[in-house]
Write a protein that holds these residues in place. Structure first.
Motif, PDB file in Angstrom:
ATOM      1  N   GLU A   1     -13.822 -73.417  32.269  1.00 19.13           N
ATOM      2  CA  GLU A   1     -14.121 -74.969  32.188  1.00 19.13           C
ATOM      3  C   GLU A   1     -13.450 -75.674  33.268  1.00 19.13           C
ATOM      4  O   GLU A   1     -12.185 -75.406  33.577  1.00 19.13           O
ATOM      5  CB  GLU A   1     -13.927 -75.297  30.706  1.00 19.13           C
ATOM      6  N   PRO A   2     -13.836 -76.841  33.890  1.00 16.22           N
ATOM      7  CA  PRO A   2     -12.861 -77.285  35.284  1.00 16.22           C
ATOM      8  C   PRO A   2     -11.241 -78.420  34.367  1.00 16.22           C
ATOM      9  O   PRO A   2     -11.589 -78.233  33.088  1.00 16.22           O
ATOM     10  CB  PRO A   2     -13.456 -78.397  36.023  1.00 16.22           C
ATOM     11  N   GLY A   3     -10.695 -77.731  34.671  1.00 13.62           N
ATOM     12  CA  GLY A   3      -9.266 -77.807  34.099  1.00 13.62           C
ATOM     13  C   GLY A   3      -8.650 -76.972  33.617  1.00 13.62           C
ATOM     14  O   GLY A   3      -7.640 -77.923  32.936  1.00 13.62           O
ATOM     15  N   ALA A   4      -9.688 -75.956  33.497  1.00 11.38           N
ATOM     16  CA  ALA A   4      -8.701 -75.450  31.717  1.00 11.38           C
ATOM     17  C   ALA A   4      -8.569 -73.570  32.504  1.00 11.38           C
ATOM     18  O   ALA A   4      -9.494 -72.891  31.460  1.00 11.38           O
ATOM     19  CB  ALA A   4      -9.743 -75.536  30.908  1.00 11.38           C
ATOM     20  N   PRO A   5      -7.825 -73.536  33.210  1.00 10.90           N
ATOM     21  CA  PRO A   5      -7.457 -72.510  33.798  1.00 10.90           C
ATOM     22  C   PRO A   5      -7.356 -71.073  32.555  1.00 10.90           C
ATOM     23  O   PRO A   5      -6.751 -71.367  31.666  1.00 10.90           O
ATOM     24  CB  PRO A   5      -7.062 -72.146  34.880  1.00 10.90           C
ATOM     25  N   ILE A   6      -7.748 -69.953  33.067  1.00  9.28           N
ATOM     26  CA  ILE A   6      -7.031 -68.809  31.686  1.00  9.28           C
ATOM     27  C   ILE A   6      -5.702 -68.750  32.021  1.00  9.28           C
ATOM     28  O   ILE A   6      -5.323 -68.501  33.263  1.00  9.28           O
ATOM     29  CB  ILE A   6      -7.955 -67.569  32.137  1.00  9.28           C
ATOM     30  N   ILE A   7      -4.709 -68.463  31.190  1.00 10.98           N
ATOM     31  CA  ILE A   7      -3.414 -68.247  30.785  1.00 10.98           C
ATOM     32  C   ILE A   7      -3.381 -66.864  31.895  1.00 10.98           C
ATOM     33  O   ILE A   7      -4.026 -65.830  31.129  1.00 10.98           O
ATOM     34  CB  ILE A   7      -3.020 -68.638  29.663  1.00 10.98           C
ATOM     35  N   LEU A   8      -2.547 -66.480  32.831  1.00  9.00           N
ATOM     36  CA  LEU A   8      -2.295 -65.286  32.873  1.00  9.00           C
ATOM     37  C   LEU A   8      -0.678 -65.308  32.453  1.00  9.00           C
ATOM     38  O   LEU A   8      -0.227 -66.573  31.992  1.00  9.00           O
ATOM     39  CB  LEU A   8      -2.463 -65.155  34.816  1.00  9.00           C
TER      40      LEU A   8
END
Length: 408
Positions: free
Chosen positions: A22-29
């Motif tokens: 989703e735009p603005g919600a990157p996967i946490i690395l």
């Protein structure tokens, strides 16, 4: 009942790679030094390997496997499971993008889950030898369950038994909520807050909706997706007893992990240990334990498990059989941080993102009950968020704040 229009298409534990970006919600690395996720991989996991090594008189092969795993997670790249492993194909599918890369570059949820799978492999849990099925976290769970804190919490039930029913229900809900602080993995790398900081407040509270969904006398079936064993699972069981005793529900289905996971996550053996701890206690705790023991025999309390509960995937990718099971429940109560991350997606959401929007896929009403011990949080109103951010405290990760969030 709504039909599931899309679901995981892989093997029995689910097969897709996660939610669409989703735009603005990157996967946490985990590759940002100093971040919470980085700390788990760089500090908590190496410390846990040492604790597991010291907890058992393991043989040379296991020590060598633990040494190799430690070197891999700290300075190597992600290695696949051996082709002889029973779940090699499944993890090959889930991890094809991450093998051969540093652990810190994989999604945090995936890296954590795969670490525990590899740790179990290193100690021979899935093997055919004498260490097969030996829970490497059992000594930690058992020590906590025998602790003085549990004695004190069980004694407190005597006074609570005299309280009005509605007051008792609210207190037991909060005991289950704050019991989520009893997370052995969390305490590997963090100290518990001082007693005076045990319950500074909720960042969101939809508990009124929970009780509205469970009117007394209705033929409700509640699914409870458990999180930790020991000091968290006991108040969960006490809350379940209250729901059954006062006919808020007709049946509770308690979902637990199929094998050891995230240090203290509850399995069937942990449920049995907690029921024995309650049943053998004096006073009100013993009466509760006796009722729950009978509830298991009658079927009004049932324990179930599913391979998906140990998958590195969000609940949006749950397989059809589990989706249908939750669809038949009046309400699904989801406990803890890991389940929350899987429920809303392990992403850097804006904290004001509506909880209902991110759980719209879930097949029925769902309530999250969670003490905050990781970065992911949604459904916080703007005024509350501003006050929390201005406090200067690590409110998202310290275990000093909590939430009750519901989607009808």
């Amino acid at each position: 009942m709504t039909e599931k229009t899309s679901h995981a298409s892989g093997e029995e534990a689910g097969g897709s790679s996660g939610q669409a970006v989703e735009p603005g919600a990157p996967i946490i690395l985990s590759n940002e030094p100093g971040s919470f996720a980085w700390g788990v991989l760089a500090e908590r996991h190496p410390a846990l390997i040492g604790q597991v090594r010291d907890a058992f008189p393991y043989e040379r092969r296991q020590h060598e496997a633990l040494d190799a795993l430690l070197e891999e997670i700290t300075s190597g790249v992600v290695e696949p499971l051996a082709s002889s492993e029973r779940d090699h194909g499944q993890w090959s599918d889930w991890g094809r993008e991450y093998f051969g890369r540093p652990w810190f570059d994989a999604p945090f949820l995936w890296a954590e889950s795969y670490f525990y799978r590899r740790l179990l492999g290193a100690v021979g849990y899935f093997g055919t030898g004498p260490w097969q099925g030996i829970d490497p976290f059992a000594p930690f769970k058992q020590a906590e369950l025998r602790g003085a804190e549990v004695d004190e919490e069980l004694r407190a039930l005597d006074a609570l038994a005299e309280a009005p029913v509605d007051e008792r229900a609210a207190d037991l809900l909060h005991a289950s909520l704050w019991g989520n602080r009893a997370d052995l993995g969390f305490r590997v790398s963090a100290e518990e807050a001082a007693p005076g900081e045990a319950a500074p407040g909720l960042v969101a509270d939809d508990s009124a909706i929970l009780w509205q969904l469970l009117p007394a006398g209705a033929p409700s079936v509640v699914a409870v997706v458990a999180d930790n064993a020991g000091r968290e699972l006991i108040p969960d069981l006490v809350l379940i007893d209250h729901l059954l005793e006062y006919r808020r529900v007709e049946q509770v289905v308690l979902h637990v992990k199929p094998y050891p996971y995230y240090v203290s996550d509850a399995m069937t053996a942990d449920v049995v240990d907690c029921l024995r701890r309650l049943a053998h206690a004096p006073g009100e705790a013993g009466r509760i334990g006796g009722r729950l023991w009978k509830a298991m025999a009658s079927g009004s309390l049932e324990v179930r498990t599913h391979p998906f509960f140990c998958a590195p995937l969000p609940y949006e990718d749950m397989p059809e059989d589990l989706w249908q099971e939750f669809a038949t429940a009046t309400l699904t109560l989801v406990k803890g941080d890991l389940n929350y991350r899987r429920l809303v997606g392990d992403r850097s959401w804006e904290a004001t993102t509506p909880f209902a929007d991110l759980t719209a896929y879930f097949p029925g009403p769902v309530v999250a009950l969670r003490t905050l011990k990781c970065d992911v949080v949604v459904g916080v109103d703007g005024k509350t968020l501003s006050a929390l951010d201005q406090s200067g405290r690590a409110w998202r990760t310290s275990g000093t704040h909590a939430l009750v969030q519901a989607r009808r």
